[in-house]
Write an enzyme that holds these catalytic residues in place. Structure first.
Site, PDB file in Angstrom:
ATOM      1  N   TYR A 142       0.877  -1.201   0.048  1.00 48.87           N
ATOM      2  CA  TYR A 142       0.089  -0.124  -0.133  1.00 48.87           C
ATOM      3  C   TYR A 142       0.899   1.299  -0.093  1.00 48.87           C
ATOM      4  O   TYR A 142       1.938   1.142   0.167  1.00 48.87           O
ATOM      5  CB  TYR A 142      -1.051   0.053   1.109  1.00 48.87           C
ATOM      6  CG  TYR A 142      -0.134   0.225   2.452  1.00 48.87           C
ATOM      7  CD1 TYR A 142       0.543  -0.595   3.112  1.00 48.87           C
ATOM      8  CD2 TYR A 142      -0.666   1.617   3.104  1.00 48.87           C
ATOM      9  CE1 TYR A 142       1.115  -0.228   4.462  1.00 48.87           C
ATOM     10  CE2 TYR A 142      -0.126   1.907   4.499  1.00 48.87           C
ATOM     11  CZ  TYR A 142       0.654   1.002   4.791  1.00 48.87           C
ATOM     12  OH  TYR A 142       1.392   1.316   6.144  1.00 48.87           O
TER      13      TYR A 142
ATOM     14  N   ARG B  80       8.138   3.925  -4.570  1.00 51.59           N
ATOM     15  CA  ARG B  80       8.025   3.004  -3.591  1.00 51.59           C
ATOM     16  C   ARG B  80       7.034   1.923  -3.701  1.00 51.59           C
ATOM     17  O   ARG B  80       7.546   0.707  -3.209  1.00 51.59           O
ATOM     18  CB  ARG B  80       8.087   3.775  -2.320  1.00 51.59           C
ATOM     19  CG  ARG B  80       8.176   2.923  -0.839  1.00 51.59           C
ATOM     20  CD  ARG B  80       8.199   3.599   0.419  1.00 51.59           C
ATOM     21  NE  ARG B  80       6.829   4.343   0.604  1.00 51.59           N
ATOM     22  CZ  ARG B  80       6.543   5.244   1.471  1.00 51.59           C
ATOM     23  NH1 ARG B  80       7.585   5.406   2.275  1.00 51.59           N
ATOM     24  NH2 ARG B  80       5.331   5.683   1.806  1.00 51.59           N
TER      25      ARG B  80
ATOM     26  N   ARG C  34      -7.277 -20.973  -1.256  1.00 49.26           N
ATOM     27  CA  ARG C  34      -6.231 -20.612  -0.165  1.00 49.26           C
ATOM     28  C   ARG C  34      -5.050 -21.473  -0.329  1.00 49.26           C
ATOM     29  O   ARG C  34      -5.359 -22.597   0.063  1.00 49.26           O
ATOM     30  CB  ARG C  34      -7.053 -20.550   1.168  1.00 49.26           C
ATOM     31  CG  ARG C  34      -5.878 -19.961   2.398  1.00 49.26           C
ATOM     32  CD  ARG C  34      -6.543 -20.129   3.508  1.00 49.26           C
ATOM     33  NE  ARG C  34      -5.656 -19.768   4.657  1.00 49.26           N
ATOM     34  CZ  ARG C  34      -4.617 -20.388   5.172  1.00 49.26           C
ATOM     35  NH1 ARG C  34      -4.331 -21.647   4.759  1.00 49.26           N
ATOM     36  NH2 ARG C  34      -3.900 -19.676   6.004  1.00 49.26           N
TER      37      ARG C  34
ATOM     38  N   HIS D 191      -0.587 -20.920   0.501  1.00 47.09           N
ATOM     39  CA  HIS D 191       0.229 -19.884   0.412  1.00 47.09           C
ATOM     40  C   HIS D 191       0.984 -19.362  -0.674  1.00 47.09           C
ATOM     41  O   HIS D 191       1.295 -18.158  -1.020  1.00 47.09           O
ATOM     42  CB  HIS D 191       1.063 -20.239   1.794  1.00 47.09           C
ATOM     43  CG  HIS D 191       0.639 -20.345   3.156  1.00 47.09           C
ATOM     44  ND1 HIS D 191      -0.301 -21.132   3.355  1.00 47.09           N
ATOM     45  CD2 HIS D 191       1.012 -19.674   4.184  1.00 47.09           C
ATOM     46  CE1 HIS D 191      -0.546 -20.923   4.636  1.00 47.09           C
ATOM     47  NE2 HIS D 191       0.132 -20.154   5.233  1.00 47.09           N
TER      48      HIS D 191
ATOM     49  N   LYS E  71       6.404  -1.905   1.951  1.00 47.83           N
ATOM     50  CA  LYS E  71       5.284  -1.202   2.834  1.00 47.83           C
ATOM     51  C   LYS E  71       3.980  -2.032   2.489  1.00 47.83           C
ATOM     52  O   LYS E  71       3.474  -2.100   1.502  1.00 47.83           O
ATOM     53  CB  LYS E  71       5.022   0.160   2.053  1.00 47.83           C
ATOM     54  CG  LYS E  71       4.085   1.075   3.007  1.00 47.83           C
ATOM     55  CD  LYS E  71       4.178   2.549   2.478  1.00 47.83           C
ATOM     56  CE  LYS E  71       3.271   3.238   3.257  1.00 47.83           C
ATOM     57  NZ  LYS E  71       3.119   3.629   4.555  1.00 47.83           N
TER      58      LYS E  71
ATOM     59  N   GLU F  11      13.064   3.210  14.224  1.00 49.75           N
ATOM     60  CA  GLU F  11      11.952   4.083  13.563  1.00 49.75           C
ATOM     61  C   GLU F  11      10.729   3.869  14.645  1.00 49.75           C
ATOM     62  O   GLU F  11      11.021   3.364  15.628  1.00 49.75           O
ATOM     63  CB  GLU F  11      11.515   3.811  12.211  1.00 49.75           C
ATOM     64  CG  GLU F  11      10.921   2.411  11.961  1.00 49.75           C
ATOM     65  CD  GLU F  11      10.544   1.968  10.454  1.00 49.75           C
ATOM     66  OE1 GLU F  11      10.228   3.038   9.850  1.00 49.75           O
ATOM     67  OE2 GLU F  11      10.450   0.766  10.201  1.00 49.75           O
TER      68      GLU F  11
ATOM     69  N   LEU G 268      11.234   1.478   6.939  1.00 53.76           N
ATOM     70  CA  LEU G 268      10.521   2.078   5.824  1.00 53.76           C
ATOM     71  C   LEU G 268      11.280   3.092   5.448  1.00 53.76           C
ATOM     72  O   LEU G 268      11.229   4.303   6.217  1.00 53.76           O
ATOM     73  CB  LEU G 268       9.072   2.336   5.916  1.00 53.76           C
ATOM     74  CG  LEU G 268       8.263   2.640   4.706  1.00 53.76           C
ATOM     75  CD1 LEU G 268       8.007   1.262   3.912  1.00 53.76           C
ATOM     76  CD2 LEU G 268       6.987   3.347   5.209  1.00 53.76           C
TER      77      LEU G 268
END
Ligand SMILES: Cc1ncc(COP(=O)(O)O)c(C=O)c1O
Length: 285
Positions: free
Chosen positions: A31, A50, A98, A100, A145, A177, A201
Site C-alpha cells: 500500500y 516505493r 487458499r 500460501h 510497505k 524508527e 521503511l
C-alpha cells in the site's frame, strides 16, 4: 465517499472484494499513503516508486497494473474538501483458493480512495507528541510497505494504552524508527536517523526532511541512535505522511531535553510548512 476499485468508480459503501482475496486472507498486499495539499499530490513520483519497489520485493508483477495513477489521483483529490487530505492505495495479490504459494492467474486487486485531513486539536495540535520505547517485534523486511501490519498495530496500541502517540522501536539497542513513522534525534546540533535499509521503511517525508536539513546546513549522520543516545538527546522528532514533522517532547513519561520544542525541530518544521505551501501552489512536487 467515492472509491476506485479494479477500474470502477463506486460509492465506498458499495465497494466489495472477495473473502478469498489474499489481502484479506494473508495480508498479501502492499500500500501507499500520499498526502494531498491543495489538490496536488506530495512527492507522487517517490510514492509510486516505493509502491513499485514494494510490489517487486513481494514478487507482484508491476507490469500487470493497467491503472493510470495520475488520472485516479486527480479524481480522488477532487473528492476532498478544499483538496486537503491523503490518498490511500492498495494492491493485493488477488482472489484465489487458499494456499500460501502464489496463485497462477489471479488478477491483482487495486483499491484507492481519498480521506480528508482531520484538523488536530489540543496541545501541540499534532506536531508535539509523546512516545514510548518498545522492542521492535516486526519482521526483517520493514522496507516493504505491506499491509501485513499486525506488529505495528500491536505497538501502536501499546502506545495508545499508555497515553502516548507513537512507539519508538528498539532492535539490537538501536532506535530505528517508529510504529508508523521515521525517527530523528538531535545531539550537539547534529541530526541522527537510521540509514535506509531493510530495518526501516524509507519514508518519503524522511527524505524531504533530509533535503531541508541539507538546505539549512544542519549536519546529518546516517546512524540510528542507541537507546541511551535517544534518551539523552536534546531533541527527538518523527516524520510521516500523516503527521508530517512532529516533535517528541516526552519518552516513557520523561521530558526530552528541556521538554519543549527545540530549535532544530522549529527550523525544520517551518521549512516543511513552506515546502507544503509550494506544493499547494504548484511550484514544487
Ligand atoms: C513504519 C513506518 N515507518 C515510516 C513511515 C513514514 O513514511 P512516509 O513518510 O513515507 O509516510 C511510515 C508511514 O506510514 C511507517 O508506517
Amino acid at each position: 465517499m467515492l472509491v476506485y476499485l479494479n477500474g470502477d468508480w463506486i460509492p465506498g459503501e458499495d465497494a466489495c472484494v472477495s473473502v478469498f482475496d489474499r489481502g484479506f486472507v494473508f495480508g498479501d498486499s502492499v500500500y501507499e499513503v500520499i498526502p494531498v495539499y491543495g489538490y496536488r499530490l506530495f512527492r507522487e513520483a517517490a510514492h509510486l516508486a516505493r509502491l513499485k519497489a514494494s510490489m517487486t520485493a513481494v514478487g507482484m508483477d508491476v507490469n500487470a497494473l493497467t491503472v493510470t495513477w495520475s488520472a485516479v489521483f486527480a479524481r480522488l483529490a477532487e473528492t476532498l474538501p478544499s483538496g486537503e487530505g491523503t490518498v490511500y492505495l492498495q494492491v493485493t495479490r488477488g482472489a484465489a483458493p487458499r494456499q500460501h504459494a502464489f496463485p497462477a492467474n489471479a488478477p491483482l486487486t487495486v483499491f484507492a480512495y481519498a480521506r480528508p485531513r482531520v484538523p488536530e486539536t489540543g496541545v501541540g495540535a499534532g506536531y508535539e507528541i509523546s512516545a514510548i520505547l518498545c522492542d521492535d517485534i516486526r519482521w526483517a523486511r520493514c522496507d516493504i510497505k505491506t499491509t501485513s501490519l499486525i506488529a505495528n498495530v500491536l505497538l501502536a496500541q501499546e502506545a495508545a494504552a499508555r497515553g502516548a502517540e507513537e512507539a519508538l522501536l528498539v532492535r539490537n539497542d538501536r532506535v530505528n524508527e517508529g510504529a508508523v513513522s521515521n525517527v530523528f534525534a538531535v545531539r550537539a546540533g547534529r541530526l541522527f536517523t537510521a540509514p535506509r535499509n531493510h530495518l526501516i521503511l524509507g519514508g518519503v517525508t524522511r527524505d524531504v526532511v533530509l533535503e531541508l536539513a541539507a538546505g539549512l546546513g544542519i549536519p546529518v549522520e546516517d546512524r540510528a541512535p542507541s537507546r541511551a543516545e535517544l534518551l539523552e538527546a536534546e531533541e527527538v522528532f518523527i516524520t510521516s505522511s500523516g503527521r508530517e514533522v512532529a516533535a517528541v517532547t516526552r519518552i516513557d513519561g520523561r521530558p526530552v531535553g528541556d521538554g519543549r520544542l527545540g530549535p532544530v525541530f522549529r527550523r525544520l518544521h517551518a521549512a516543511f510548512q513552506t515546502f507544503k505551501e509550494e506544493v499547494r501552489i504548484g511550484t514544487r512536487t
